[in-house]
Design a protein around this motif. Structure first.
Motif, PDB file in Angstrom:
ATOM      1  N   LEU A  19      74.120  53.347 -10.827  1.00  0.00           N
ATOM      2  CA  LEU A  19      73.676  54.087 -12.002  1.00  0.00           C
ATOM      3  C   LEU A  19      73.404  55.553 -11.680  1.00  0.00           C
ATOM      4  CD1 LEU A  19      72.738  53.975 -15.009  1.00  0.00           C
ATOM      5  CD2 LEU A  19      70.444  53.458 -14.131  1.00  0.00           C
ATOM      6  N   LEU A  20      72.804  55.809 -10.510  1.00  0.00           N
ATOM      7  CA  LEU A  20      72.419  57.166 -10.124  1.00  0.00           C
ATOM      8  C   LEU A  20      73.472  57.875  -9.279  1.00  0.00           C
ATOM      9  CD1 LEU A  20      68.665  56.472  -9.222  1.00  0.00           C
ATOM     10  CD2 LEU A  20      69.587  57.463 -11.333  1.00  0.00           C
ATOM     11  N   GLY A  21      74.562  57.184  -8.950  1.00  0.00           N
ATOM     12  CA  GLY A  21      75.607  57.795  -8.138  1.00  0.00           C
ATOM     13  C   GLY A  21      75.202  58.017  -6.698  1.00  0.00           C
ATOM     14  N   LEU A  22      74.386  57.131  -6.157  1.00  0.00           N
ATOM     15  CA  LEU A  22      73.920  57.239  -4.774  1.00  0.00           C
ATOM     16  C   LEU A  22      74.635  56.203  -3.908  1.00  0.00           C
ATOM     17  CD1 LEU A  22      70.061  57.538  -5.351  1.00  0.00           C
ATOM     18  CD2 LEU A  22      71.640  59.390  -4.795  1.00  0.00           C
ATOM     19  N   PRO A  23      75.374  56.618  -2.898  1.00  0.00           N
ATOM     20  CA  PRO A  23      75.950  55.623  -1.976  1.00  0.00           C
ATOM     21  C   PRO A  23      74.846  54.987  -1.155  1.00  0.00           C
ATOM     22  CG  PRO A  23      76.297  57.842  -1.137  1.00  0.00           C
ATOM     23  CD  PRO A  23      75.696  57.998  -2.505  1.00  0.00           C
ATOM     24  N   PRO A  24      75.027  53.747  -0.676  1.00  0.00           N
ATOM     25  CA  PRO A  24      74.027  53.142   0.209  1.00  0.00           C
ATOM     26  C   PRO A  24      73.664  54.100   1.337  1.00  0.00           C
ATOM     27  CG  PRO A  24      75.695  51.537  -0.366  1.00  0.00           C
ATOM     28  CD  PRO A  24      76.170  52.855  -0.918  1.00  0.00           C
ATOM     29  N   LEU A  25      72.391  54.166   1.690  1.00  0.00           N
ATOM     30  CA  LEU A  25      71.913  55.198   2.604  1.00  0.00           C
ATOM     31  C   LEU A  25      72.564  55.102   3.980  1.00  0.00           C
ATOM     32  CD1 LEU A  25      70.121  57.616   2.857  1.00  0.00           C
ATOM     33  CD2 LEU A  25      68.176  56.108   3.341  1.00  0.00           C
ATOM     34  N   HIS A  26      72.823  53.879   4.469  1.00  0.00           N
ATOM     35  CA  HIS A  26      73.431  53.767   5.802  1.00  0.00           C
ATOM     36  C   HIS A  26      74.865  54.299   5.791  1.00  0.00           C
ATOM     37  CE1 HIS A  26      74.977  50.135   3.848  1.00  0.00           C
ATOM     38  NE2 HIS A  26      75.859  50.012   4.837  1.00  0.00           N
ATOM     39  N   LEU A  27      75.561  54.134   4.651  1.00  0.00           N
ATOM     40  CA  LEU A  27      76.923  54.689   4.546  1.00  0.00           C
ATOM     41  C   LEU A  27      76.887  56.211   4.404  1.00  0.00           C
ATOM     42  CD1 LEU A  27      78.670  52.084   2.211  1.00  0.00           C
ATOM     43  CD2 LEU A  27      78.709  52.226   4.708  1.00  0.00           C
TER      44      LEU A  27
END
Length: 281
Positions: free
Chosen positions: A71-79
């Protein structure tokens, strides 16, 4: 600062996470990114990003993290951390600053090259070079009257790109120069125009021209503006600057912009001899 019904706006909350918190977390990622492959580290990073997602959206506790990230356009942090590490490795390699031994944290670059060999291609970017003592002049307007100085040697350069490839050329009646060369299918017009000026400088040096005012005419305002700058990040522009500086040791050099395909007699003659009328080289 953030509650479910009070505090910062969602837009500002998301900005603070993306512009302040996430860069702090990913700092130095090129060194420690291998830790993100561990499931326990991945889970901790996911929990941290979930806090930012919940603070931004004010969602229910049961909302899936993956849905909030989408929804927020945030990739998973580890990626995201692995992406930052790869970007840093590529940037260092393209700047000729990548000389680490083959240790675990450098594997990210070699893994990426295995998947996308184009990453290893040569680029034009160089570490920033500062030049404040240029001996040649740049003139970004056309002359009102041509040929006022009878001693002046005039050299025309041009570059063009068609479906069949790119090429550059140099022509001068004064120095009996008529050079054209193909540059391949993947070069830009900017590069072709720059190569034309470099070829002109090399031709002047090879003919041992001395103590003359020389005017190099090009229809590429962008190349002349790049040469006019005091900072260079393009290897090709820096090479052009060095070639012109060599000519300036024994001659006065002015690079002048002239409108392409104009009614100027000299421009028309130069284009005809170069074979660039209508965009062909």
């Amino acid at each position: 600062m953030v509650g479910r019904t009070w505090g910062l706006t969602p837009r500002l909350t998301l900005w603070l996470y993306q512009a302040v918190i996430r860069p702090i977390i990913s700092y130095g990622a090129i060194v420690w990114w291998p830790r993100t492959k561990l499931s326990i580290v991945e889970a901790r990073l996911q929990r941290l990003q979930r806090l930012a997602c919940m603070a931004t959206t004010g969602c229910m506790r049961t909302t899936p993290t993956a849905a909030l990230e989408a929804l927020l356009g945030l990739p998973p942090l580890h990626l995201f951390i692995q992406q930052q590490a790869l970007a840093a490795a590529v940037r260092l390699k393209k700047s000729n600053l990548w000389r680490p031994p083959r240790v675990p944290h450098t594997e990210i670059l070699y893994e990426a090259i295995g998947k996308e060999p184009l990453i290893e291609a040569v680029t034009d970017r160089i570490p920033k070079q500062f030049v404040f003592d240029k001996k040649y002049k740049i003139q970004l307007h056309e002359e009102l009257h041509e040929g006022l100085n009878p001693r002046e040697l005039r050299i025309f350069t041009d570059g063009s790109k068609t479906r069949s490839g790119t090429g550059a050329g140099v022509f001068s009646e004064d120095l009996n120069i008529h050079i054209s060369t193909p540059l391949g299918a993947h070069n830009t017009v900017f590069q072709a125009e720059c190569m034309g000026i470099i070829m002109a400088a090399h031709a002047i040096v090879s003919r041992e021209v001395m103590d003359y005012p020389i005017r190099i005419l090009s229809d590429s305002r962008s190349v002349l503006q790049a040469l006019q700058s005091y900072t260079f990040t393009s290897g090709l522009i820096y090479e052009c600057h060095k070639a012109l500086s060599e000519v300036c040791t024994t001659n006065g050099v002015t690079l002048q912009w002239i409108k392409g395909h104009s009614n100027s007699h000299s421009r028309h003659l130069g284009e005809r001899r170069l074979g660039t009328e209508g965009g062909r080289t």
